[in-house]
Scaffold this active site. Structure first.
Site, PDB file in Angstrom:
ATOM      1  CD1 TRP A   1       6.275   0.302  -4.884  1.00 26.06           C
ATOM      2  CD2 TRP A   1       4.859   0.722  -3.193  1.00 26.06           C
ATOM      3  NE1 TRP A   1       6.035   1.658  -4.858  1.00 26.06           N
ATOM      4  CE2 TRP A   1       5.177   1.944  -3.830  1.00 26.06           C
ATOM      5  CE3 TRP A   1       3.993   0.742  -2.107  1.00 26.06           C
ATOM      6  CZ2 TRP A   1       4.644   3.165  -3.420  1.00 26.06           C
ATOM      7  CZ3 TRP A   1       3.459   1.952  -1.697  1.00 26.06           C
ATOM      8  CH2 TRP A   1       3.783   3.146  -2.344  1.00 26.06           C
TER       9      TRP A   1
ATOM     10  CG  ASP B   1      -0.966  -1.552  -1.965  1.00 28.98           C
ATOM     11  OD1 ASP B   1      -1.795  -0.808  -2.530  1.00 28.98           O
ATOM     12  OD2 ASP B   1       0.265  -1.329  -1.966  1.00 28.98           O
TER      13      ASP B   1
ATOM     14  CE  LYS C   1       0.893   3.232  -9.885  1.00 28.85           C
ATOM     15  NZ  LYS C   1       2.301   3.184  -9.998  1.00 28.85           N
TER      16      LYS C   1
HETATM   17  N1  KET Z   1       0.960   0.295  -3.855  1.00 27.44           N
HETATM   18  C1  KET Z   1       1.725  -0.247  -4.813  1.00 27.44           C
HETATM   19  C2  KET Z   1       1.872  -1.719  -4.844  1.00 27.44           C
HETATM   20  C3  KET Z   1       2.340   0.578  -5.751  1.00 27.44           C
HETATM   21  O1  KET Z   1       3.067   0.004  -6.691  1.00 27.44           O
HETATM   22  C4  KET Z   1       2.195   1.971  -5.681  1.00 27.44           C
HETATM   23  C5  KET Z   1       2.907   2.845  -6.617  1.00 27.44           C
HETATM   24  C6  KET Z   1       1.369   2.476  -4.675  1.00 27.44           C
HETATM   25  C7  KET Z   1       0.766   1.615  -3.770  1.00 27.44           C
HETATM   26  C8  KET Z   1       1.096   3.926  -4.461  1.00 27.44           C
HETATM   27  O2  KET Z   1       0.809   4.720  -5.509  1.00 27.44           O
HETATM   28  P1  KET Z   1       0.062   6.120  -5.253  1.00 27.44           P
HETATM   29  O3  KET Z   1       0.466   6.963  -6.384  1.00 27.44           O
HETATM   30  O4  KET Z   1       0.488   6.634  -3.922  1.00 27.44           O
HETATM   31  O5  KET Z   1      -1.385   5.810  -5.261  1.00 27.44           O
HETATM   32  N2  KET Z   1       3.893   2.438  -7.285  1.00 27.44           N
HETATM   33  C9  KET Z   1       4.635   3.155  -8.317  1.00 27.44           C
HETATM   34  C10 KET Z   1       4.970   4.568  -8.008  1.00 27.44           C
HETATM   35  C11 KET Z   1       5.683   4.796  -6.723  1.00 27.44           C
HETATM   36  O6  KET Z   1       6.656   4.095  -6.390  1.00 27.44           O
HETATM   37  O7  KET Z   1       5.271   5.732  -6.009  1.00 27.44           O
HETATM   38  C12 KET Z   1       5.855   2.323  -8.687  1.00 27.44           C
HETATM   39  O8  KET Z   1       6.097   1.266  -8.098  1.00 27.44           O
HETATM   40  O9  KET Z   1       6.572   2.713  -9.616  1.00 27.44           O
END
Ligand code: KET
Length: 458
Positions: free
Chosen positions: A186, A267, A303
């Site tokens: 990511w 993560d 999510k």
């Molecule tokens: N870790 C991974 C692997 C991840 O894909 C995301 C979010 C996050 C942490 C953090 O999400 P949060 O909303 O801070 O709990 N991924 C999606 C959104 C982004 O990039 O912020 C994405 O990959 O589309």
């Protein structure tokens, strides 16, 4: 404004006149903002002073590039074509491609309204009821590490904020250690470690030849890293590849990490989204805990509970003793306090109400299964459409082997650009598409776009 206009650095006004000839021509046009002031100031005979208003103290600030993931949503919004499709950000949509608020979330919010809870500050470590249920969800309520008080849980600003807090902690207490991240990963992982000044390097993960896991490469790189490195692992539903190690492979990864005295840093942003089961998706973390390893786990409810904008998640640190756990917590709080003081309460209460209540918890699991099921359906339909339409004999079955919200299509940057420029399909430039933003009815169109971009763009 007045004080700015009255104390211009003389050199700066000269620069402004040279650099901003357009703004000089605004005099008298009657536009608002700085030119208004310019007109007024001119009447007062103080032209040179007012010009300084147009000189930014931020001249040296360069334009940052758009974010590779969230910037895609911005570009999508600006596109006026009816066919446009946003497969960039990993955010769940309904079959009608609308954002979805889970029923259990609405129920929890109604309960919260009925209770009429106040808005006082939370403690620095967050809502106690949230921290308790979130650790139980991750490790299992009857896990000895919880009963022995060896897990410290601090509520964070969702997954990102929790990762960032942990990275700051690593930088402070393990300044000699580096982080190991998967290649690819990511995109924000690199930013997080860079900003926290934690050096990192990559371990092999994805093998483009097999469109699968490069297990040998992964093991070799984890072995080759300096002892005591922090190994960042995606607990489930690896982003962006959608390829997870098998249970047997996880065991071998744990062996090597143990041998090398590394510290696993999980993560977990998709618990429940990989298999549809919260427990199954916690397999890797629980395995490492069972081995007696000390480890970190960042959690997100963006999510699985659809709480994206509530910014709710946590950082858990499993320590070998309750005493170490208490000290780690005190230091995480110390880092959090000057950064954001204390976390927001709304999402924490939602999670505490849903996860902490057996009826709502049961309903949540069903809703999550439905969300995960819808994604599996579009995955299957996309594969069917690709294999029916593509007469070249290319094997698209890797799409079915991937899990979670995403599919890693293998399209390169030029091909991904063509998906967007020609087909109005918005996706990240690493070839990732979010199946959570796709509907059954759009699968054929997407298959046409992929086939065209794959075969006609080199
Ligand atoms: N870790 C991974 C692997 C991840 O894909 C995301 C979010 C996050 C942490 C953090 O999400 P949060 O909303 O801070 O709990 N991924 C999606 C959104 C982004 O990039 O912020 C994405 O990959 O589309």
């Amino acid at each position: 404004m007045a004080s700015l206009a009255l104390s211009p650095p003389p050199a700066a006004s000269a620069v402004a006149l040279r650099r901003n000839p357009k703004q000089r021509s605004l005099v008298g046009i009657g536009k608002r903002s700085s030119s208004d002031l310019f007109v007024k100031e001119k009447a007062l005979g103080r032209v040179s002073m007012s010009v300084a208003v147009n000189v930014s103290r931020f001249e040296g600030v360069t334009m940052a590039p758009p974010d590779p993931i969230l910037g895609v949503s911005e570009a999508y919004k600006a596109d006026t074509d009816n066919l446009k499709l946003n497969l960039g950000v990993g955010a769940y949509r309904t079959e009608e491609l609308q954002p979805y608020v889970l029923n259990v979330v609405k129920k929890a919010e109604n309960l919260m309204l009925e209770k009429g809870e106040n808005k006082e500050y939370l403690p620095i470590e967050g809502l106690a009821a949230f921290n308790k249920v979130t650790a139980e969800l991750m490790f299992g309520a009857d896990n000895p590490v919880i009963q022995q008080g060896r897990v410290t849980t601090v509520q964070g600003l969702s997954g990102t904020g929790s990762l960032r807090l942990a990275a700051a902690f690593i930088q402070r207490y393990f300044p000699e250690s580096k982080a190991l991240i998967s290649s690819p990963t990511w995109g924000n992982h690199k930013n997080i470690f860079n900003d926290a000044r934690v050096p990192w390097s990559e371990y092999r993960y994805y093998d483009p030849r097999t469109v699968g896991l490069d297990f040998e490469g992964m093991i070799a790189d984890i072995k080759a890293a300096p002892d005591g490195s922090f190994v960042l692992l995606h607990g489930c539903a690896h982003n962006p590849t959608g390829i997870d190690p098998t249970p047997e492979q996880w065991k071998k990864i744990a062996d090597v990490i143990q041998e090398k005295n590394h510290i696993p840093f999980f993560d977990v942003a998709y618990q429940g989204f990989a298999s549809g089961s919260l427990d199954e998706d916690a397999y890797s973390v629980r395995l490492f805990v069972e081995r007696g390893l000390e480890l970190l786990v960042a959690q997100s409810y963006s999510k699985n509970l659809g709480l994206y904008a509530e910014r709710i998640g946590a950082i858990n640190v499993v320590c070998s003793s309750p005493d170490a756990s208490a000290r780690v917590k005190s230091q995480l709080k110390r880092i959090a306090r000057p950064m954001y003081s204390n976390p927001p309460v709304h999402g924490a209460r939602i999670v505490a109400n849903v996860v902490g209540d057996p009826t709502l918890f049961g309903e949540w699991k069903k809703e999550m299964e439905q969300m995960a099921g819808r994604i599996k359906n579009v995955r299957q339909r996309l594969y069917d459409s690709l294999s029916q339409k593509d007469t070249s004999g290319k094997d698209w079955s890797f799409i079915l082997k991937q899990i979670g919200m995403f599919s890693f299509t293998g399209l390169n940057k030029a091909q991904s650009d063509s998906m967007t420029d020609k087909w109005h399909v918005y996706m990240t430039k690493d070839g990732r598409i979010s199946l959570a933003g796709l509907s059954l009815s759009k699968c054929e169109y997407l298959a046409d776009a992929i086939i065209d971009s794959f075969h006609n763009i080199s």
